[in-house]
Scaffold this active site. Structure first.
Site, PDB file in Angstrom:
ATOM      1  N   GLU A 183      -2.799  -1.572   3.815  1.00  0.00           N
ATOM      2  CA  GLU A 183      -3.852  -0.735   3.218  1.00  0.00           C
ATOM      3  C   GLU A 183      -3.284   0.573   2.679  1.00  0.00           C
ATOM      4  O   GLU A 183      -3.787   1.117   1.691  1.00  0.00           O
ATOM      5  CB  GLU A 183      -4.951  -0.458   4.241  1.00  0.00           C
ATOM      6  CG  GLU A 183      -5.599  -1.704   4.863  1.00  0.00           C
ATOM      7  CD  GLU A 183      -6.112  -2.709   3.846  1.00  0.00           C
ATOM      8  OE1 GLU A 183      -6.387  -2.315   2.691  1.00  0.00           O
ATOM      9  OE2 GLU A 183      -6.238  -3.893   4.197  1.00  0.00           O
ATOM     10  N   HIS A 205      -2.052   0.176  -0.793  1.00  0.00           N
ATOM     11  CA  HIS A 205      -3.169   0.322  -1.734  1.00  0.00           C
ATOM     12  C   HIS A 205      -3.467   1.799  -1.990  1.00  0.00           C
ATOM     13  O   HIS A 205      -3.709   2.204  -3.133  1.00  0.00           O
ATOM     14  CB  HIS A 205      -4.426  -0.342  -1.174  1.00  0.00           C
ATOM     15  CG  HIS A 205      -4.375  -1.832  -1.166  1.00  0.00           C
ATOM     16  ND1 HIS A 205      -3.774  -2.567  -2.161  1.00  0.00           N
ATOM     17  CD2 HIS A 205      -4.885  -2.738  -0.277  1.00  0.00           C
ATOM     18  CE1 HIS A 205      -3.903  -3.859  -1.895  1.00  0.00           C
ATOM     19  NE2 HIS A 205      -4.567  -3.986  -0.758  1.00  0.00           N
TER      20      HIS A 205
END
Length: 212
Positions: free
Chosen positions: A113, A116
Site C-alpha cells: 500500500e 501506491h
C-alpha cells in the site's frame, strides 16, 4: 481473561449455558474477537513502522516525493472483501485486521500500500485510469516483497519456478484491476496489465532493484 468471561466460555463450550444466554454470548464473543484482532493489528503496524526496513524506507521516500504518511494515516479495520489492505489517496492506508495472518504478512501488505502512496505522491496517479491503476499494482506487488519466492512456496502458487515472481505479480495485478469500477471484466484487466507490463515491471523506483 476475567473469571466471569472464563465461566461463560466454559458454560458455552460444554453446553451448560441457557439458550437465552447463547445469543448474547456469541455477540460478545464476536465483539471480543474483533477487539483482539484490532489490538494485534495495531501492534503489528507499530512494529512495522519502527523496525521494518522496507516500511521505514518507503515512508522516507514518500516524504521525499512530497507526500506525508504517518501512523495516523494507517488504520486497522474489519474488511468484508478477501484482501489484506487498501489505499485511498484522501483517506490513507487500510489494513484488514481480520485478514492479516501475522506481522510478516502485515509488513508485506503495508509495503504494498505504501508503494501506491509513493506512486500517488510522485506520479499523481489517476486511479480511475486503468493503465495508471495497473502500473501501480504491478509495481506494488513486485516491490513490496509479497511475491518473493518463499511466499509463493507457502501458497503453493508456483507453476514455473523461473518465472514465479512475474506470474505472481501479474496475477495479483489483474485481480486488483478487475476490482476497478471502470474495468468491464477479467479479459480487459489482463489486456491492460499486458499493455503496461514491460515499462512498469522494470520500473523499480524508489528501489535500486526488486526487494526479495
Amino acid at each position: 481473561m476475567s473469571f466471569e468471561w472464563w465461566r461463560r466460555s466454559m458454560a458455552y463450550k460444554t453446553g451448560f449455558m441457557k439458550k437465552e444466554d447463547v445469543v448474547e454470548y456469541e455477540k460478545d464473543l464476536k465483539d471480543k474477537q474483533v477487539q483482539d484482532e484490532c489490538k494485534q493489528c495495531y501492534e503489528y503496524r507499530d512494529w512495522a513502522i519502527n523496525y521494518s526496513p522496507i516500511v521505514i524506507f518507503m515512508l522516507q521516500q514518500i516524504k521525499k516525493s512530497g507526500g506525508d504518511v504517518s501512523a495516523k494515516d494507517i488504520v486497522c479495520d474489519v474488511c468484508d472483501e478477501w484482501k489484506g489492505g487498501g489505499y485511498h489517496p484522501e483517506l490513507g492506508v487500510l489494513l484488514c485486521q481480520n485478514r492479516i495472518i501475522d506481522k510478516w504478512h502485515l509488513e508485506d501488505t503495508l509495503a504494498h500500500e505504501l508503494v501506491h502512496a509513493y506512486d500517488d505522491s510522485k506520479f499523481k496517479v489517476d486511479w480511475l485510469n486503468l493503465k495508471h491503476h495497473a502500473c501501480s499494482e504491478i509495481r506494488a506487488s513486485s516491490l513490496s516483497g509479497e511475491c518473493r519466492i518463499m511466499n509463493q512456496f507457502k501458497r503453493a502458487a508456483i507453476k514455473n519456478f523461473g518465472r514465479g515472481h512475474q506470474e505472481c505479480v501479474k496475477r495479483r495485478a489483474v485481480l486488483s484491476v478487475m476490482a476497478n469500477p471502470g474495468c468491464k471484466d477479467k479479459e480487459q484487466a489482463e489486456k491492460v496489465v499486458d499493455e503496461v507490463w514491460e515499462s512498469c515491471f522494470n520500473d523499480t523506483r524508489p528501489f535500486d532493484q526488486i526487494y526479495k
